[in-house]
Design an enzyme around this catalytic site. Sequence first.
Site, PDB file in Angstrom:
ATOM      1  N   GLN A 106      52.158  -8.714  22.728  1.00  0.00           N
ATOM      2  CA  GLN A 106      50.835  -9.421  22.453  1.00  0.00           C
ATOM      3  C   GLN A 106      51.068 -10.827  21.664  1.00  0.00           C
ATOM      4  O   GLN A 106      50.306 -11.872  21.738  1.00  0.00           O
ATOM      5  CB  GLN A 106      49.791  -8.599  21.673  1.00  0.00           C
ATOM      6  CG  GLN A 106      48.612  -9.020  21.876  1.00  0.00           C
ATOM      7  CD  GLN A 106      47.693  -8.706  23.126  1.00  0.00           C
ATOM      8  OE1 GLN A 106      47.930  -7.331  23.608  1.00  0.00           O
ATOM      9  NE2 GLN A 106      47.099  -9.522  23.814  1.00  0.00           N
ATOM     10  N   LYS A 124      52.046 -13.335  24.181  1.00  0.00           N
ATOM     11  CA  LYS A 124      51.078 -13.712  25.356  1.00  0.00           C
ATOM     12  C   LYS A 124      50.089 -14.443  24.651  1.00  0.00           C
ATOM     13  O   LYS A 124      49.553 -15.330  25.116  1.00  0.00           O
ATOM     14  CB  LYS A 124      50.569 -12.062  25.660  1.00  0.00           C
ATOM     15  CG  LYS A 124      49.572 -12.200  26.779  1.00  0.00           C
ATOM     16  CD  LYS A 124      49.011 -10.652  26.774  1.00  0.00           C
ATOM     17  CE  LYS A 124      49.860  -9.807  27.201  1.00  0.00           C
ATOM     18  NZ  LYS A 124      49.260  -8.538  27.551  1.00  0.00           N
ATOM     19  N   LYS A 171      47.632  -4.614  18.156  1.00  0.00           N
ATOM     20  CA  LYS A 171      47.431  -3.645  19.052  1.00  0.00           C
ATOM     21  C   LYS A 171      47.128  -2.506  18.654  1.00  0.00           C
ATOM     22  O   LYS A 171      47.515  -2.121  17.268  1.00  0.00           O
ATOM     23  CB  LYS A 171      48.590  -3.239  20.096  1.00  0.00           C
ATOM     24  CG  LYS A 171      48.219  -2.789  21.300  1.00  0.00           C
ATOM     25  CD  LYS A 171      47.989  -3.725  22.470  1.00  0.00           C
ATOM     26  CE  LYS A 171      47.312  -2.947  23.488  1.00  0.00           C
ATOM     27  NZ  LYS A 171      46.899  -3.848  24.758  1.00  0.00           N
ATOM     28  N   GLY A 210      39.547  -3.900  24.496  1.00  0.00           N
ATOM     29  CA  GLY A 210      39.607  -2.747  25.224  1.00  0.00           C
ATOM     30  C   GLY A 210      41.237  -2.815  25.765  1.00  0.00           C
ATOM     31  O   GLY A 210      41.860  -3.752  25.662  1.00  0.00           O
ATOM     32  N   ASP A 211      41.645  -1.693  26.365  1.00  0.00           N
ATOM     33  CA  ASP A 211      43.042  -1.582  26.969  1.00  0.00           C
ATOM     34  C   ASP A 211      42.903  -0.416  27.890  1.00  0.00           C
ATOM     35  O   ASP A 211      41.577   0.132  28.097  1.00  0.00           O
ATOM     36  CB  ASP A 211      44.013  -1.476  26.004  1.00  0.00           C
ATOM     37  CG  ASP A 211      45.308  -1.364  26.793  1.00  0.00           C
ATOM     38  OD1 ASP A 211      45.675  -2.648  27.317  1.00  0.00           O
ATOM     39  OD2 ASP A 211      46.119  -0.383  26.815  1.00  0.00           O
ATOM     40  N   THR A 230      41.247 -10.211  33.335  1.00  0.00           N
ATOM     41  CA  THR A 230      42.610  -9.994  33.443  1.00  0.00           C
ATOM     42  C   THR A 230      43.044  -9.947  34.972  1.00  0.00           C
ATOM     43  O   THR A 230      43.998 -10.652  35.405  1.00  0.00           O
ATOM     44  CB  THR A 230      42.919  -8.747  32.730  1.00  0.00           C
ATOM     45  OG1 THR A 230      42.617  -8.667  31.425  1.00  0.00           O
ATOM     46  CG2 THR A 230      44.512  -8.376  32.731  1.00  0.00           C
ATOM     47  N   ASN A 281      40.635  -1.523  35.316  1.00  0.00           N
ATOM     48  CA  ASN A 281      39.769  -2.654  35.095  1.00  0.00           C
ATOM     49  C   ASN A 281      40.791  -3.932  35.672  1.00  0.00           C
ATOM     50  O   ASN A 281      40.411  -4.772  36.400  1.00  0.00           O
ATOM     51  CB  ASN A 281      39.741  -2.881  33.743  1.00  0.00           C
ATOM     52  CG  ASN A 281      39.091  -4.386  33.373  1.00  0.00           C
ATOM     53  OD1 ASN A 281      39.907  -5.173  33.019  1.00  0.00           O
ATOM     54  ND2 ASN A 281      37.581  -4.588  33.589  1.00  0.00           N
ATOM     55  N   SER A 333      38.924 -13.187  26.202  1.00  0.00           N
ATOM     56  CA  SER A 333      38.406 -12.474  24.955  1.00  0.00           C
ATOM     57  C   SER A 333      38.653 -13.481  23.518  1.00  0.00           C
ATOM     58  O   SER A 333      37.560 -13.534  22.738  1.00  0.00           O
ATOM     59  CB  SER A 333      39.486 -11.284  24.301  1.00  0.00           C
ATOM     60  OG  SER A 333      39.170 -10.186  24.789  1.00  0.00           O
TER      61      SER A 333
END
Length: 444
Positions: free
Chosen positions: A110, A113, A125, A164-165, A208, A239, A376
């Site tokens: 992350q 990214k 995370k 979210g994930d 995403t 998703n 986000s």
Amino acid sequence: MSYVNNLMDKLIQRNPNEPEFLQAAREVLESLEPVMDRHPEYIDAGLFERIVEPERQIIFRVPWVDDKGDVQVNRGFRIEFSSAIGPYKGGLRLHPSVNLSIIKFLGFEQIFKNSLTGLPIGGGKGGSDFDPKGKSDAEVMRFCQSFMTELYRHIGADTDVPAGDIGVGGREIGYMFGQYKRIVNRYEGVLTGKGLTWGGSLARTEATGYGLVYFVDEMLKTKGESFAGKRVVISGSGNVAIYAAQKVKELGGEVVAMSDSSGYFVDEKGVNLDTIKLLKEVQRKRCKDYLAVHDHAAYFEGCDDIWTVPCDIALPCATQNEINEQSARTLVANGCIAVAEGANMPSTPEAVKVFLDNKILFGPGKAANAGGVAVSALEMSQNSMRYSWTFEEVDAKLKDIMINIHKKAYEAANDYGFSGNLVVGANIAGFLKVADAMYSHGIV
Ligand code: NDP
């Protein structure tokens, strides 16, 4: 022994039971070797030793009471990995497989990214080994409230902003936001992926998947190709997968197979998205139920063989390490020209090597799936402004961001002598911004 091997040895000794984290760290560190050669000052500043150690790791008990009145105990995690370029930012995963190694690998990825998005967000995370599948809404709510009752003290709109994930969608974010607001008595943008009536951003749900497809479109353009008329296989039906499929169709491609953790289905007429959305988003049903509506489709138990379905473009959008070397070879043998990761680290290192060796266009997750976290961050901006952009405004910004990420990764690969290798390019481009900030901040 090389600097990276030495560093990896120390990392293995210190984190012996964390295979996913070690896999992610090795992949990044090895691809940063050309940066180490060009920037010896980063080695002198211990920058690589520091970047692989999370700034903070929080592990906590999450007790809750199920519908039968029995006490259940789960384990909660939040890894605040790097705040060099902004508040920690990254999703929460609720899945029985969640452990420290998985959350650390995701938090580490992350960092790079988030840097690639060009927006001011650090890396983090979190999650829990709680399984929302088969739980009632009331059970999910009690779990989320208990989870937030500990997490709230570690997060904040300018400190750490979870999202979210896997297993965390609008319902879970809602329960967590409600509990946070109740405890701190402040209405702030502490979570993203919120509902539209309470601070959410338009196009976050789609971000995403749409972003992934915008990214692949850029990859294809470098070979004079496009989505028009292409056969596309997408793993997962959550998703990311659903909105990737929607955008593929809009750009003229045909999605012929999708999956969940039980199995996959093939619809040679093209996956009907209304059906899959109804099954997954409304009814919370399984992929095999697709056949009850479209009996010409075929269903197969188990997910691995989805990569044997011939396709031009493969978009793994389910989970980590879902494409191994054998699957990669099958994709190549079947004439696949592009693979891009909607999920985080869905290809094993051996599979990535097969794609690169065969000169397949390959988009690594930290670049290709960055659209979610980018929107986000746009949700955070809108919360700070107490203002909302239209769907079209957010979507246009998302598209620009994805085009830019591709450009940065492509150019960094060229600059460091790895032309066409977006794995190396994304790692280097993402790293350089974080490294510059860390270097400026001194030894912290
Ligand atoms: P969802 O929970 O919405 O969907 C996940 C999908 O993958 C489901 O179809 C699920 O099937 C399947 N799946 C999950 N675990 C496994 C497994 N172990 N084996 C096979 N299939 C599995 O999650 P998302 O779509 O949000 O996330 C998918 C991937 O994308 C993850 O790797 C996530 O980290 C990554 N990602 C997500 C972002 C986002 O914005 N949501 C942003 C960037 C990356 P089942 O329902 O049967 O469990």
